[in-house]
Design a protein around this motif. Structure first.
Motif, PDB file in Angstrom:
ATOM      1  N   PHE A   1      -2.664   8.475   7.639  1.00  0.00           N
ATOM      2  CA  PHE A   1      -2.021   7.263   7.132  1.00  0.00           C
ATOM      3  C   PHE A   1      -1.292   6.535   8.251  1.00  0.00           C
ATOM      4  O   PHE A   1      -1.447   5.312   8.421  1.00  0.00           O
ATOM      5  CB  PHE A   1      -1.050   7.642   6.015  1.00  0.00           C
ATOM      6  N   ARG A   2      -0.508   7.265   9.038  1.00  0.00           N
ATOM      7  CA  ARG A   2       0.232   6.625  10.124  1.00  0.00           C
ATOM      8  C   ARG A   2      -0.717   6.033  11.168  1.00  0.00           C
ATOM      9  O   ARG A   2      -0.489   4.915  11.651  1.00  0.00           O
ATOM     10  CB  ARG A   2       1.163   7.626  10.781  1.00  0.00           C
ATOM     11  N   GLU A   3      -1.751   6.778  11.528  1.00  0.00           N
ATOM     12  CA  GLU A   3      -2.699   6.267  12.522  1.00  0.00           C
ATOM     13  C   GLU A   3      -3.355   4.977  12.047  1.00  0.00           C
ATOM     14  O   GLU A   3      -3.630   4.081  12.847  1.00  0.00           O
ATOM     15  CB  GLU A   3      -3.762   7.327  12.806  1.00  0.00           C
ATOM     16  N   ALA A   4      -3.565   4.860  10.731  1.00  0.00           N
ATOM     17  CA  ALA A   4      -4.224   3.673  10.180  1.00  0.00           C
ATOM     18  C   ALA A   4      -3.300   2.460  10.171  1.00  0.00           C
ATOM     19  O   ALA A   4      -3.739   1.327  10.434  1.00  0.00           O
ATOM     20  CB  ALA A   4      -4.733   3.958   8.777  1.00  0.00           C
ATOM     21  N   ILE A   5      -2.010   2.636   9.859  1.00  0.00           N
ATOM     22  CA  ILE A   5      -1.124   1.490   9.692  1.00  0.00           C
ATOM     23  C   ILE A   5      -0.485   1.046  11.010  1.00  0.00           C
ATOM     24  O   ILE A   5       0.121  -0.030  11.055  1.00  0.00           O
ATOM     25  CB  ILE A   5      -0.020   1.780   8.657  1.00  0.00           C
ATOM     26  N   GLU A   6      -0.598   1.845  12.055  1.00  0.00           N
ATOM     27  CA  GLU A   6       0.003   1.466  13.344  1.00  0.00           C
ATOM     28  C   GLU A   6      -0.550   0.143  13.854  1.00  0.00           C
ATOM     29  O   GLU A   6       0.173  -0.655  14.473  1.00  0.00           O
ATOM     30  CB  GLU A   6      -0.234   2.570  14.377  1.00  0.00           C
ATOM     31  N   ASN A   7      -1.833  -0.119  13.618  1.00  0.00           N
ATOM     32  CA  ASN A   7      -2.464  -1.349  14.112  1.00  0.00           C
ATOM     33  C   ASN A   7      -2.925  -2.243  12.966  1.00  0.00           C
ATOM     34  O   ASN A   7      -3.878  -3.000  13.102  1.00  0.00           O
ATOM     35  CB  ASN A   7      -3.665  -0.984  15.005  1.00  0.00           C
ATOM     36  N   ARG A   8      -2.209  -2.143  11.861  1.00  0.00           N
ATOM     37  CA  ARG A   8      -2.601  -2.909  10.677  1.00  0.00           C
ATOM     38  C   ARG A   8      -1.400  -3.712  10.173  1.00  0.00           C
ATOM     39  O   ARG A   8      -0.265  -3.232  10.193  1.00  0.00           O
ATOM     40  CB  ARG A   8      -3.102  -1.951   9.583  1.00  0.00           C
ATOM     41  N   THR A   9      -1.643  -4.938   9.753  1.00  0.00           N
ATOM     42  CA  THR A   9      -0.563  -5.748   9.195  1.00  0.00           C
ATOM     43  C   THR A   9      -0.493  -5.531   7.694  1.00  0.00           C
ATOM     44  O   THR A   9      -1.473  -5.175   7.052  1.00  0.00           O
ATOM     45  CB  THR A   9      -0.806  -7.243   9.475  1.00  0.00           C
ATOM     46  N   GLY A  10       0.691  -5.753   7.140  1.00  0.00           N
ATOM     47  CA  GLY A  10       0.867  -5.590   5.714  1.00  0.00           C
ATOM     48  C   GLY A  10       2.127  -4.813   5.396  1.00  0.00           C
ATOM     49  O   GLY A  10       2.918  -4.473   6.287  1.00  0.00           O
TER      50      GLY A  10
ATOM     51  N   ASN B   1       0.847  -1.190   0.000  1.00  0.00           N
ATOM     52  CA  ASN B   1       0.000   0.000   0.000  1.00  0.00           C
ATOM     53  C   ASN B   1       0.887   1.245   0.000  1.00  0.00           C
ATOM     54  O   ASN B   1       1.697   1.430   0.920  1.00  0.00           O
ATOM     55  CB  ASN B   1      -0.919   0.003   1.221  1.00  0.00           C
ATOM     56  N   ILE B   2       0.708   2.093  -1.012  1.00  0.00           N
ATOM     57  CA  ILE B   2       1.621   3.222  -1.224  1.00  0.00           C
ATOM     58  C   ILE B   2       0.872   4.541  -1.058  1.00  0.00           C
ATOM     59  O   ILE B   2      -0.207   4.736  -1.628  1.00  0.00           O
ATOM     60  CB  ILE B   2       2.248   3.165  -2.627  1.00  0.00           C
ATOM     61  N   LEU B   3       1.475   5.430  -0.296  1.00  0.00           N
ATOM     62  CA  LEU B   3       0.966   6.788  -0.143  1.00  0.00           C
ATOM     63  C   LEU B   3       1.930   7.751  -0.827  1.00  0.00           C
ATOM     64  O   LEU B   3       3.140   7.712  -0.581  1.00  0.00           O
ATOM     65  CB  LEU B   3       0.846   7.165   1.335  1.00  0.00           C
ATOM     66  N   SER B   4       1.401   8.630  -1.674  1.00  0.00           N
ATOM     67  CA  SER B   4       2.237   9.676  -2.267  1.00  0.00           C
ATOM     68  C   SER B   4       2.240  10.894  -1.349  1.00  0.00           C
ATOM     69  O   SER B   4       1.186  11.452  -1.025  1.00  0.00           O
ATOM     70  CB  SER B   4       1.702  10.073  -3.649  1.00  0.00           C
ATOM     71  N   HIS B   5       3.451  11.304  -0.942  1.00  0.00           N
ATOM     72  CA  HIS B   5       3.591  12.492  -0.100  1.00  0.00           C
ATOM     73  C   HIS B   5       4.234  13.629  -0.895  1.00  0.00           C
ATOM     74  O   HIS B   5       4.750  14.581  -0.321  1.00  0.00           O
ATOM     75  CB  HIS B   5       4.447  12.170   1.139  1.00  0.00           C
ATOM     76  N   LEU B   6       4.171  13.544  -2.208  1.00  0.00           N
ATOM     77  CA  LEU B   6       4.754  14.584  -3.042  1.00  0.00           C
ATOM     78  C   LEU B   6       4.034  15.923  -2.856  1.00  0.00           C
ATOM     79  O   LEU B   6       4.609  16.977  -3.123  1.00  0.00           O
ATOM     80  CB  LEU B   6       4.721  14.174  -4.511  1.00  0.00           C
ATOM     81  N   ASP B   7       2.774  15.868  -2.415  1.00  0.00           N
ATOM     82  CA  ASP B   7       2.034  17.101  -2.180  1.00  0.00           C
ATOM     83  C   ASP B   7       2.307  17.686  -0.800  1.00  0.00           C
ATOM     84  O   ASP B   7       1.813  18.767  -0.465  1.00  0.00           O
ATOM     85  CB  ASP B   7       0.534  16.874  -2.366  1.00  0.00           C
ATOM     86  N   GLY B   8       3.106  16.976   0.030  1.00  0.00           N
ATOM     87  CA  GLY B   8       3.447  17.488   1.360  1.00  0.00           C
ATOM     88  C   GLY B   8       2.277  17.560   2.307  1.00  0.00           C
ATOM     89  O   GLY B   8       2.331  18.301   3.305  1.00  0.00           O
ATOM     90  N   ASP B   9       1.225  16.797   2.061  1.00  0.00           N
ATOM     91  CA  ASP B   9       0.013  16.863   2.882  1.00  0.00           C
ATOM     92  C   ASP B   9       0.239  16.151   4.219  1.00  0.00           C
ATOM     93  O   ASP B   9       0.114  14.939   4.333  1.00  0.00           O
ATOM     94  CB  ASP B   9      -1.154  16.219   2.128  1.00  0.00           C
ATOM     95  N   ILE B  10       0.564  16.927   5.272  1.00  0.00           N
ATOM     96  CA  ILE B  10       0.876  16.320   6.567  1.00  0.00           C
ATOM     97  C   ILE B  10      -0.382  15.891   7.311  1.00  0.00           C
ATOM     98  O   ILE B  10      -0.314  14.987   8.165  1.00  0.00           O
ATOM     99  CB  ILE B  10       1.730  17.250   7.448  1.00  0.00           C
ATOM    100  N   ALA B  11      -1.525  16.482   7.030  1.00  0.00           N
ATOM    101  CA  ALA B  11      -2.758  16.023   7.653  1.00  0.00           C
ATOM    102  C   ALA B  11      -3.093  14.616   7.167  1.00  0.00           C
ATOM    103  O   ALA B  11      -3.481  13.739   7.945  1.00  0.00           O
ATOM    104  CB  ALA B  11      -3.899  16.982   7.330  1.00  0.00           C
TER     105      ALA B  11
ATOM    106  N   ALA C   1       6.726   2.280   7.697  1.00  0.00           N
ATOM    107  CA  ALA C   1       6.611   2.169   6.243  1.00  0.00           C
ATOM    108  C   ALA C   1       7.970   2.446   5.620  1.00  0.00           C
ATOM    109  O   ALA C   1       8.772   3.206   6.166  1.00  0.00           O
ATOM    110  CB  ALA C   1       5.566   3.154   5.708  1.00  0.00           C
ATOM    111  N   SER C   2       8.224   1.818   4.497  1.00  0.00           N
ATOM    112  CA  SER C   2       9.458   2.109   3.769  1.00  0.00           C
ATOM    113  C   SER C   2       9.289   3.412   2.992  1.00  0.00           C
ATOM    114  O   SER C   2       8.168   3.880   2.767  1.00  0.00           O
ATOM    115  CB  SER C   2       9.791   0.962   2.812  1.00  0.00           C
ATOM    116  N   ILE C   3      10.401   4.004   2.597  1.00  0.00           N
ATOM    117  CA  ILE C   3      10.366   5.297   1.926  1.00  0.00           C
ATOM    118  C   ILE C   3      11.099   5.181   0.589  1.00  0.00           C
ATOM    119  O   ILE C   3      12.218   4.675   0.527  1.00  0.00           O
ATOM    120  CB  ILE C   3      11.013   6.386   2.799  1.00  0.00           C
ATOM    121  N   LYS C   4      10.476   5.656  -0.448  1.00  0.00           N
ATOM    122  CA  LYS C   4      11.098   5.720  -1.765  1.00  0.00           C
ATOM    123  C   LYS C   4      10.996   7.150  -2.281  1.00  0.00           C
ATOM    124  O   LYS C   4      10.037   7.859  -1.983  1.00  0.00           O
ATOM    125  CB  LYS C   4      10.434   4.749  -2.745  1.00  0.00           C
ATOM    126  N   THR C   5      11.991   7.550  -3.060  1.00  0.00           N
ATOM    127  CA  THR C   5      12.022   8.925  -3.543  1.00  0.00           C
ATOM    128  C   THR C   5      11.923   8.994  -5.062  1.00  0.00           C
ATOM    129  O   THR C   5      12.247   8.036  -5.765  1.00  0.00           O
ATOM    130  CB  THR C   5      13.326   9.632  -3.107  1.00  0.00           C
TER     131      THR C   5
END
Length: 384
Positions: free
Chosen positions: A329-338, A314-324, A360-364
């Motif tokens: 995203f972080r709150e969701a994956i803290e208690n989720r496997t995958g 599951n990939i999240l794009s943070h290119l828009d810098g959307d910290i909200a 989560a892993s980070i790719k640029t």
């Protein structure tokens, strides 16, 4: 002799001060080479003969003055140099005198900090190709629905938005908001937290947003404003500002409740390049089309915030810098496997590693690649 011509460094400084009143000395790097600008400012605080490139008129005076010290060190126009404002455009002198109490600046730190926040935000917008000079923008109104906002990206100052109508808006309005960016049928409230956690007034910002929505509806035909741009020195400061609103007793007054999307833009060269994306029509959709094939995208129909699922990741794009959105995203994956991954620009990696802590892993992806696809024409109003 100093030659005053459009696009020159002297012209850029005078132009910014013509509507911001003062500019922080330690933020000169936003305009270009910090070393060059510091030397120029020092020179312009001494007696100089300045010649108008077009009319050949001359004025001999100190052009700039510096007040304060440390983080509060501020650059202002010298009183004897104010006639030079008319060299910019007709009527600029009157705008300046009306906006800055006949060139009498309040001496308290809060007013100075407010001016610095606005001037930094304006400099970032103009370096990104957005018009920010109030005297060159159509005046907003609150009488009827009209298409007042220009088609090209622009930045309206909060202090000018407060003056719309026969009586000035309530003084609580736009107290933290520096202004608003209008671009490609979107409106973004603009905040600048600089290098400190921004004090957050939930009710005040809630009212400010609804005033902005009404102005936007009447002047641009945009009925929804759910996004903000947050300028700051570092991602850590931006996140602390966001989480500071946790202290409010009412969840609906949290920063990320008032604005569903909060795009953090660092105040440096990378941030200016990132901000240019906001000028591209449908830039978010184009980014996702550039990154992912249609069959792997979530289209916001997933069980949590992510953009695509590729080979089970599951990939999240943070290119828009959307910290909200990053927080959700972080709150969701803290208690989720995958397997989870965040895609970002290189300058965002340090902040993401600190915040995600291995969840989560980070790719640029290089900014050059994105700009080549989305920003074939780069504009810089400060050089015009």
């Amino acid at each position: 002799m100093v030659h005053f011509r459009p696009g020159s460094q002297v012209w850029q400084l005078v132009m910014l001060l013509s509507f911001s009143g003062e500019f922080p000395f330690h933020s000169l790097s936003l305009l270009g080479s910090e070393r060059v600008y510091k030397a120029l400012v020092s020179r312009l605080t001494t007696l100089q003969t300045i010649r108008n490139y077009h009319s050949c008129d001359e004025i001999t005076c100190r052009l700039l003055t510096i007040s304060g010290k440390g983080a509060g060190k501020s650059i202002r126009l010298y009183k004897g140099a104010l006639p030079i404002l008319e060299w910019l455009y007709p009527g600029v002198y009157e705008y300046y005198m009306d906006s800055f109490w006949e060139h009498r600046f309040p001496g308290d730190a809060s007013h100075r900090d407010r001016n610095h926040r606005v001037s930094e935000a304006a400099a970032m917008c103009m370096k990104a190709g957005m018009e920010a000079r109030p005297y060159l923008l159509p005046r907003l109104q609150n009488r009827e629905m009209l298409q007042v906002i220009p088609d090209k990206p622009c930045f309206y100052l909060a202090k000018d938005m407060k003056k719309v109508g026969e009586t000035e808006m309530n003084k609580t309005m736009f107290t933290r908001m520096a202004g608003a960016i209008f671009s490609s049928s979107n409106c973004y409230a603009v905040y600048n937290t600089r290098d400190a956690v921004m004090k957050w007034s939930g009710m005040g910002e809630f009212k400010a947003l609804h005033s902005l929505i009404e102005l936007t509806r009447l002047n641009a035909g945009i009925s929804e404003v759910d996004s903000a741009i947050l300028f700051g020195r570092s991602g850590e400061i931006a996140l602390r500002t966001l989480l500071e609103s946790d202290k409010t007793r009412r969840l609906e007054f949290r920063f990320d409740s008032i604005y569903r999307h909060i795009h953090f833009i660092p105040m440096n060269g990378d941030g200016i390049r990132q901000l240019r994306l906001f000028s591209v029509p449908d830039w978010k959709a184009q980014l996702l089309e550039l990154l992912f094939e249609p069959e792997v995208r979530s289209y916001d129909r997933g069980l949590f915030e992510y953009d695509a699922c590729v080979d089970g990741v599951n990939i999240l794009s943070h290119l828009d810098g959307d910290i909200a959105r990053l927080i959700r995203f972080r709150e969701a994956i803290e208690n989720r496997t995958g397997q989870f991954e965040v895609l970002c620009f290189p300058h965002q990696t340090h902040f993401l590693r600190e915040y995600l802590g291995g969840l989560a892993s980070i790719k640029t992806i290089g900014m050059d690649s994105v700009e080549e696809e989305l920003c074939p024409e780069r504009r810089n109003l400060l050089e015009r």
